[in-house]
Design a protein around this motif. Sequence first.
Motif: not given
Length: 310
Positions: A172-182, A296-304
């Motif tokens: 739930a962190i980083g570019p992979i779930p972010t790109f997939y979800k968006r 699916g993807v639920t939360d997406v977190f980031s260290h940034l």
Amino acid sequence: MRILITGGAGCLGSNLIEHWLPRGHEIFVIDNFATGKREVVPEVMGLTVREGSIADRGLVGECFAAFGPEVVIHAAAAYKDPDDWVEDANTNVTGSAIVAQMARAHGVKRLINFQTALCYGRPLTLPIPASHPTAPFTSYGITKTAGEQFMLLSGVPTLSLRIANVTGPRLAIGPIPTFYKRLKAGQKCFCSDTSRDFLDMSDFLAFCDRAIETDAPTGVFNVSSGEAHSIKEIFDLVSAYLGLGTMEVPVVPPAADDVPVVALDASETLKAFGWQAQTGFENTIRRQLEWYDKHGVTDVFSHLKAPPVR
């Protein structure tokens, strides 16, 4: 074996539980569920879960006394808000110190700490050897590095792992779930002009099997593929997987709190443990996307920190 896992409801911890319970290990989890999910640590035989913070000395002491762990996996970490320095310090520094002291007081045989590759800061050489000086410059990196030092100070046989970006169930962190979800939602994306080291969960679990062995090496080691792949490569693979073809996407310079390239040299890990990553990069990403198709993807977190609105 009795294994206590801090942060056991997170991605790495929960995958370790699913991997180890069928092998007959007894597992105790401490988690405050700030980023972990309750549903991934259900009431099943061999698993005990205690809700609370590792910064709570009384609670941690009760858990150690009641369970009597032989091995401690320290996976708990605060990273939810890059500007919440106090929470990062409470969990990543104070909490780590408490866990380390309790491990010593209760005669734990092995203490395994999960450390971020951000401990190296902006590296002087690539790939980054485990002997590279630490130079963190973000709240998460600074506090995780301080916590690691308390682990190594404990006097308990300690193995601290500087870990690549592990992909697998519940990532739930980083570019992979972010790109997939968006991209699934038809939303716009951008790529930072950065590259990262990605490691398949199956390879990570295979290493952890060796890490908990009584006579396994101690010290500081990188656990990684040793290869750097750009965030744009991730975007292109996700786009192709979703049947969207080649898409134009803005590529922006690394943010002030980001590191341009992270690739970890795991050659010393191979020498000491006889382990190296087996799953190639494209298969690693494909397996992650197949998991998202099912769950699916639920939360997406980031260290940034979030970039400025453009």
